[in-house]
Design a protein around this motif. Structure first.
Motif, PDB file in Angstrom:
ATOM      1  N   GLY A  29       0.698  -1.082  -0.139  1.00 20.23           N
ATOM      2  CA  GLY A  29      -0.036  -0.071   0.039  1.00 20.23           C
ATOM      3  C   GLY A  29       0.988   1.042  -0.089  1.00 20.23           C
ATOM      4  O   GLY A  29       0.288   2.420  -0.295  1.00 20.23           O
ATOM      5  N   LEU A  30       2.053   1.134   0.166  1.00 17.89           N
ATOM      6  CA  LEU A  30       3.015   2.363   0.225  1.00 17.89           C
ATOM      7  C   LEU A  30       3.529   2.597  -1.377  1.00 17.89           C
ATOM      8  O   LEU A  30       3.483   1.574  -2.164  1.00 17.89           O
ATOM      9  N   SER A  31       3.835   3.791  -1.423  1.00 15.49           N
ATOM     10  CA  SER A  31       4.657   4.113  -2.488  1.00 15.49           C
ATOM     11  C   SER A  31       5.908   3.265  -2.727  1.00 15.49           C
ATOM     12  O   SER A  31       6.520   2.994  -1.591  1.00 15.49           O
ATOM     13  N   GLN A  32       6.399   3.233  -3.853  1.00 16.68           N
ATOM     14  CA  GLN A  32       7.961   2.533  -4.089  1.00 16.68           C
ATOM     15  C   GLN A  32       9.001   3.267  -3.042  1.00 16.68           C
ATOM     16  O   GLN A  32       9.697   2.766  -2.542  1.00 16.68           O
ATOM     17  N   ALA A  33       8.865   4.595  -3.181  1.00 17.91           N
ATOM     18  CA  ALA A  33      10.017   5.399  -2.535  1.00 17.91           C
ATOM     19  C   ALA A  33       9.773   5.297  -0.961  1.00 17.91           C
ATOM     20  O   ALA A  33      10.712   5.118  -0.066  1.00 17.91           O
ATOM     21  N   ASP A  34       8.384   5.343  -0.493  1.00 14.22           N
ATOM     22  CA  ASP A  34       8.266   5.235   1.028  1.00 14.22           C
ATOM     23  C   ASP A  34       8.500   3.911   1.357  1.00 14.22           C
ATOM     24  O   ASP A  34       9.316   3.577   2.523  1.00 14.22           O
ATOM     25  N   ALA A  35       8.137   2.635   0.704  1.00 19.45           N
ATOM     26  CA  ALA A  35       8.590   1.408   0.968  1.00 19.45           C
ATOM     27  C   ALA A  35      10.242   1.339   1.170  1.00 19.45           C
ATOM     28  O   ALA A  35      10.701   0.697   2.015  1.00 19.45           O
ATOM     29  N   GLN A  36      10.833   1.790   0.127  1.00 25.31           N
ATOM     30  CA  GLN A  36      12.268   1.663   0.161  1.00 25.31           C
ATOM     31  C   GLN A  36      12.809   2.468   1.312  1.00 25.31           C
ATOM     32  O   GLN A  36      13.707   1.856   2.182  1.00 25.31           O
ATOM     33  N   SER A  37      12.404   3.504   1.753  1.00 23.96           N
ATOM     34  CA  SER A  37      13.048   4.338   2.805  1.00 23.96           C
ATOM     35  C   SER A  37      12.697   3.411   3.895  1.00 23.96           C
ATOM     36  O   SER A  37      13.729   3.611   4.865  1.00 23.96           O
ATOM     37  N   LEU A  38      11.449   2.912   4.163  1.00 24.97           N
ATOM     38  CA  LEU A  38      11.038   2.290   5.300  1.00 24.97           C
ATOM     39  C   LEU A  38      11.943   1.133   5.453  1.00 24.97           C
ATOM     40  O   LEU A  38      12.511   1.012   6.667  1.00 24.97           O
ATOM     41  N   LEU A  39      12.283   0.437   4.651  1.00 26.35           N
ATOM     42  CA  LEU A  39      13.090  -0.762   4.677  1.00 26.35           C
ATOM     43  C   LEU A  39      14.720  -0.433   4.944  1.00 26.35           C
ATOM     44  O   LEU A  39      15.300  -1.239   5.863  1.00 26.35           O
ATOM     45  N   GLN A  40      15.092   0.785   4.344  1.00 24.90           N
ATOM     46  CA  GLN A  40      16.495   1.020   4.535  1.00 24.90           C
ATOM     47  C   GLN A  40      16.600   1.507   5.930  1.00 24.90           C
ATOM     48  O   GLN A  40      17.650   1.418   6.394  1.00 24.90           O
ATOM     49  N   SER A  41      15.357   2.082   6.604  1.00 27.46           N
ATOM     50  CA  SER A  41      15.480   2.634   7.849  1.00 27.46           C
ATOM     51  C   SER A  41      15.727   1.417   8.922  1.00 27.46           C
ATOM     52  O   SER A  41      16.135   1.858  10.016  1.00 27.46           O
TER      53      SER A  41
END
Length: 162
Positions: A29-41
């Protein structure tokens, strides 16, 4: 001290926090950019499959505990595979070869045993038997040992351990 622990047969435990288990967050449900940022964090990598603006599925699923620095697969409008995969035989493989064999199938490796690898480090056992059918995203614990240290100890050559 590490060599002495190996000689005595004391199992070492990983203490590097960057490889500590991480609980996979929900990215659906997240945008690709938000998902990537969350995973990296969270200290996780990612791989994108498909095209689209929103994450439609992920492997592994939310809530699964995987080793830190592992890669989460983000599906953007693409169908997540539903067929099971066969766990390979990892016996006597190097850490790199075992991890590569599992990653190729969409599986994750949690290493145990020795904390530093050398040319003589091999896998001795795995938590899920070879040939078992499992879902992609499954974590397989693989135990490693340094055969050089075992050979020294077996031959009684304590002076050679350093």
């Amino acid at each position: 001290i590490a060599d002495i622990l190996d000689y005595l047969g004391v199992e070492k435990v990983y203490s590097d926090a960057s490889y500590a288990d991480v609980v996979v967050p929900r990215t659906v449900g997240l945008s690709q950019a938000d998902a990537q940022s969350l995973l990296q964090s969270k200290g996780l990598g990612y791989r994108v499959v498909g095209d689209g603006a929103v994450v439609t599925d992920q492997i592994p699923s939310q809530g699964v505990s995987i080793p830190g620095k592992s890669e989460v697969v983000l599906y953007l409008g693409a169908e997540k595979p539903t067929e099971q995969v066969e766990v390979p035989d990892l016996t006597r493989k190097t850490p790199g070869a075992a991890e590569q064999a599992l990653e190729k199938l969409g599986l994750y490796m949690r290493a145990s045993g020795v904390t530093t690898y050398s040319d003589s480090t091999i896998s001795t056992s795995q938590s899920i038997a070879a040939g078992t059918m499992v879902e992609p995203g499954t974590v397989v614990e693989v135990h490693f040992m340094d055969t050089a240290v075992q050979d020294y100890a077996a031959n009684g050559n304590i002076d050679s351990i350093h």
